[in-house]
Each structure stands twice: as C-alpha cells, then as structure tokens.
Write a protein that holds these residues in place. Structure first.
Motif, PDB file in Angstrom:
ATOM      1  N   ASP A 125       0.842  -1.202   0.000  1.00 58.23           N
ATOM      2  CA  ASP A 125       0.000   0.000   0.000  1.00 58.23           C
ATOM      3  C   ASP A 125       0.875   1.249   0.000  1.00 58.23           C
ATOM      4  O   ASP A 125       0.647   2.191  -0.767  1.00 58.23           O
ATOM      5  N   MET A 126       1.880   1.261   0.856  1.00 56.72           N
ATOM      6  CA  MET A 126       2.775   2.416   0.962  1.00 56.72           C
ATOM      7  C   MET A 126       3.547   2.616  -0.341  1.00 56.72           C
ATOM      8  O   MET A 126       3.738   3.753  -0.789  1.00 56.72           O
ATOM      9  N   ALA A 127       3.957   1.531  -0.976  1.00 56.70           N
ATOM     10  CA  ALA A 127       4.684   1.632  -2.246  1.00 56.70           C
ATOM     11  C   ALA A 127       3.791   2.254  -3.319  1.00 56.70           C
ATOM     12  O   ALA A 127       4.251   3.106  -4.101  1.00 56.70           O
ATOM     13  N   MET A 128       2.508   1.861  -3.366  1.00 54.08           N
ATOM     14  CA  MET A 128       1.574   2.448  -4.339  1.00 54.08           C
ATOM     15  C   MET A 128       1.397   3.939  -4.088  1.00 54.08           C
ATOM     16  O   MET A 128       1.354   4.732  -5.031  1.00 54.08           O
ATOM     17  N   ILE A 129       1.300   4.316  -2.818  1.00 56.97           N
ATOM     18  CA  ILE A 129       1.134   5.732  -2.484  1.00 56.97           C
ATOM     19  C   ILE A 129       2.371   6.520  -2.916  1.00 56.97           C
ATOM     20  O   ILE A 129       2.267   7.597  -3.502  1.00 56.97           O
ATOM     21  N   ARG A 130       3.539   5.979  -2.659  1.00 56.19           N
ATOM     22  CA  ARG A 130       4.787   6.663  -3.038  1.00 56.19           C
ATOM     23  C   ARG A 130       4.903   6.843  -4.551  1.00 56.19           C
ATOM     24  O   ARG A 130       5.451   7.827  -5.021  1.00 56.19           O
ATOM     25  N   LYS A 131       4.388   5.875  -5.314  1.00 53.70           N
ATOM     26  CA  LYS A 131       4.486   5.933  -6.772  1.00 53.70           C
ATOM     27  C   LYS A 131       3.392   6.790  -7.404  1.00 53.70           C
ATOM     28  O   LYS A 131       3.485   7.129  -8.578  1.00 53.70           O
ATOM     29  N   ALA A 132       2.379   7.155  -6.655  1.00 56.11           N
ATOM     30  CA  ALA A 132       1.243   7.904  -7.202  1.00 56.11           C
ATOM     31  C   ALA A 132       1.693   9.272  -7.692  1.00 56.11           C
ATOM     32  O   ALA A 132       2.544   9.919  -7.091  1.00 56.11           O
ATOM     33  N   THR A 133       1.122   9.695  -8.814  1.00 54.09           N
ATOM     34  CA  THR A 133       1.420  11.009  -9.365  1.00 54.09           C
ATOM     35  C   THR A 133       0.122  11.705  -9.732  1.00 54.09           C
ATOM     36  O   THR A 133      -0.922  11.066  -9.873  1.00 54.09           O
ATOM     37  N   VAL A 134       0.205  13.003  -9.880  1.00 53.58           N
ATOM     38  CA  VAL A 134      -0.937  13.799 -10.307  1.00 53.58           C
ATOM     39  C   VAL A 134      -0.664  14.234 -11.739  1.00 53.58           C
ATOM     40  O   VAL A 134       0.376  14.822 -12.022  1.00 53.58           O
ATOM     41  N   GLU A 135      -1.585  13.913 -12.626  1.00 47.83           N
ATOM     42  CA  GLU A 135      -1.419  14.218 -14.046  1.00 47.83           C
ATOM     43  C   GLU A 135      -1.799  15.671 -14.313  1.00 47.83           C
ATOM     44  O   GLU A 135      -2.824  15.961 -14.904  1.00 47.83           O
ATOM     45  N   SER A 136      -1.001  16.608 -13.833  1.00 48.47           N
ATOM     46  CA  SER A 136      -1.278  18.017 -14.043  1.00 48.47           C
ATOM     47  C   SER A 136       0.010  18.810 -13.883  1.00 48.47           C
ATOM     48  O   SER A 136       0.852  18.489 -13.050  1.00 48.47           O
ATOM     49  N   SER A 137       0.134  19.849 -14.686  1.00 46.01           N
ATOM     50  CA  SER A 137       1.294  20.724 -14.531  1.00 46.01           C
ATOM     51  C   SER A 137       0.964  21.878 -13.590  1.00 46.01           C
ATOM     52  O   SER A 137       1.838  22.642 -13.208  1.00 46.01           O
ATOM     53  N   GLU A 138      -0.312  22.002 -13.215  1.00 41.99           N
ATOM     54  CA  GLU A 138      -0.752  23.065 -12.316  1.00 41.99           C
ATOM     55  C   GLU A 138      -0.574  22.641 -10.858  1.00 41.99           C
ATOM     56  O   GLU A 138      -0.842  21.492 -10.512  1.00 41.99           O
ATOM     57  N   PRO A 139      -0.142  23.540  -9.997  1.00 40.31           N
ATOM     58  CA  PRO A 139      -0.063  23.201  -8.569  1.00 40.31           C
ATOM     59  C   PRO A 139      -1.474  22.972  -8.015  1.00 40.31           C
ATOM     60  O   PRO A 139      -2.444  23.508  -8.540  1.00 40.31           O
ATOM     61  N   PHE A 140      -1.586  22.166  -6.992  1.00 35.19           N
ATOM     62  CA  PHE A 140      -2.889  21.883  -6.403  1.00 35.19           C
ATOM     63  C   PHE A 140      -2.730  21.745  -4.890  1.00 35.19           C
ATOM     64  O   PHE A 140      -1.634  21.596  -4.368  1.00 35.19           O
ATOM     65  N   ASN A 141      -3.857  21.811  -4.201  1.00 35.43           N
ATOM     66  CA  ASN A 141      -3.889  21.527  -2.769  1.00 35.43           C
ATOM     67  C   ASN A 141      -5.268  20.957  -2.441  1.00 35.43           C
ATOM     68  O   ASN A 141      -6.136  20.870  -3.311  1.00 35.43           O
ATOM     69  N   LEU A 142      -5.476  20.579  -1.200  1.00 39.00           N
ATOM     70  CA  LEU A 142      -6.726  19.911  -0.824  1.00 39.00           C
ATOM     71  C   LEU A 142      -7.954  20.789  -1.007  1.00 39.00           C
ATOM     72  O   LEU A 142      -9.052  20.281  -1.184  1.00 39.00           O
ATOM     73  N   SER A 143      -7.790  22.104  -0.965  1.00 40.13           N
ATOM     74  CA  SER A 143      -8.953  22.978  -1.166  1.00 40.13           C
ATOM     75  C   SER A 143      -9.474  22.903  -2.606  1.00 40.13           C
ATOM     76  O   SER A 143     -10.578  23.348  -2.891  1.00 40.13           O
ATOM     77  N   ASP A 144      -8.687  22.336  -3.536  1.00 42.04           N
ATOM     78  CA  ASP A 144      -9.134  22.158  -4.913  1.00 42.04           C
ATOM     79  C   ASP A 144     -10.156  21.032  -5.049  1.00 42.04           C
ATOM     80  O   ASP A 144     -10.844  20.937  -6.063  1.00 42.04           O
ATOM     81  N   ILE A 145     -10.261  20.170  -4.061  1.00 43.22           N
ATOM     82  CA  ILE A 145     -11.166  19.027  -4.116  1.00 43.22           C
ATOM     83  C   ILE A 145     -12.512  19.457  -3.544  1.00 43.22           C
ATOM     84  O   ILE A 145     -12.589  19.871  -2.387  1.00 43.22           O
ATOM     85  N   PRO A 146     -13.594  19.372  -4.329  1.00 42.64           N
ATOM     86  CA  PRO A 146     -14.892  19.827  -3.809  1.00 42.64           C
ATOM     87  C   PRO A 146     -15.417  18.887  -2.723  1.00 42.64           C
ATOM     88  O   PRO A 146     -15.139  17.694  -2.723  1.00 42.64           O
ATOM     89  N   ASP A 147     -16.165  19.480  -1.786  1.00 44.23           N
ATOM     90  CA  ASP A 147     -16.846  18.662  -0.789  1.00 44.23           C
ATOM     91  C   ASP A 147     -17.916  17.850  -1.499  1.00 44.23           C
ATOM     92  O   ASP A 147     -18.426  18.245  -2.542  1.00 44.23           O
ATOM     93  N   ILE A 148     -18.291  16.708  -0.923  1.00 53.60           N
ATOM     94  CA  ILE A 148     -19.269  15.829  -1.568  1.00 53.60           C
ATOM     95  C   ILE A 148     -20.593  16.557  -1.780  1.00 53.60           C
ATOM     96  O   ILE A 148     -21.290  16.323  -2.748  1.00 53.60           O
ATOM     97  N   GLU A 149     -20.950  17.497  -0.885  1.00 54.63           N
ATOM     98  CA  GLU A 149     -22.202  18.229  -1.026  1.00 54.63           C
ATOM     99  C   GLU A 149     -22.188  19.129  -2.250  1.00 54.63           C
ATOM    100  O   GLU A 149     -23.210  19.528  -2.754  1.00 54.63           O
ATOM    101  N   GLU A 150     -20.991  19.485  -2.742  1.00 53.81           N
ATOM    102  CA  GLU A 150     -20.883  20.395  -3.871  1.00 53.81           C
ATOM    103  C   GLU A 150     -20.917  19.675  -5.218  1.00 53.81           C
ATOM    104  O   GLU A 150     -21.040  20.310  -6.247  1.00 53.81           O
ATOM    105  N   THR A 151     -20.805  18.346  -5.207  1.00 49.92           N
ATOM    106  CA  THR A 151     -20.800  17.614  -6.472  1.00 49.92           C
ATOM    107  C   THR A 151     -22.215  17.465  -6.982  1.00 49.92           C
ATOM    108  O   THR A 151     -23.150  17.277  -6.216  1.00 49.92           O
ATOM    109  N   PRO A 152     -22.433  17.575  -8.317  1.00 51.15           N
ATOM    110  CA  PRO A 152     -23.781  17.555  -8.872  1.00 51.15           C
ATOM    111  C   PRO A 152     -24.554  16.268  -8.609  1.00 51.15           C
ATOM    112  O   PRO A 152     -25.755  16.299  -8.477  1.00 51.15           O
TER     113      PRO A 152
END
Length: 96
Positions: free
Chosen positions: A63-90
């Motif tokens: 599990d830890m190895a998978m987490i370490r290998k995970a990448t984000v397919e974006s050149s834009e910086p991101f943070n947790l505030s970029d993820i909408p709350d479940i109530e905000e999803t359509p």
C-alpha cells in the motif's frame, strides 16, 4: 423521518417497507434506536460514498509503495482545497 418500535415493524412489515421509499425509518427497541430501514436506492447511494478510515500504521508495505508511486497528471499546482466537498458535487446523494 418515521420511527417505530421493532414489534410494529415486524407486525406490519409491508407498510414500513413502503414508507422506507419516502425516507429512512428509525427502528427502536425499548425506546432506543437500534436500526434503520432504508430503500435500496438510498443504501446504494450511501454505500457509494462510504469511505473506510485506515490508520497509516495499518497500511501494508505494498500500500505504501503504491502511495509513493502515485502522481498527479497536471502541470498546475494543487492543494486539498481544490477538491470539492461531496455536497458540492452535482450527483451527490441527498439525504432527507
């Protein structure tokens, strides 16, 4: 939300089964809530959004190895505030 003692649910299950389509039915025993009767759709919606919390110490080495290998397919910086709350999803399930 409807509420009924377990004995009433047992005697008139068909009626309470139908009421579960309108919303959750609280089932009590000796005056205390012991269960809820919900429609299949509501259960599926709730189950789809269910997330199990696991302590980091419980994660396996793989599990830890998978987490370490995970990448984000974006050149834009991101943070947790970029993820909408479940109530905000359509298509978020609506309770009540």
């Amino acid at each position: 939300m409807s509420s009924a003692p377990a004995s009433e649910i047992q005697k008139n299950f068909g009626e309470w089964h139908d009421r579960a389509y309108e919303g959750p039915v609280e089932i009590t025993r000796y005056g205390r809530t012991t269960a809820y009767l919900v429609s299949a759709k509501l259960f599926r919606d709730m189950w789809a959004s269910y997330r199990k919390v696991v302590a980091v110490e419980e994660l396996s080495d793989s599990d830890m190895a998978m987490i370490r290998k995970a990448t984000v397919e974006s050149s834009e910086p991101f943070n947790l505030s970029d993820i909408p709350d479940i109530e905000e999803t359509p298509d978020a399930p609506r309770m009540g």
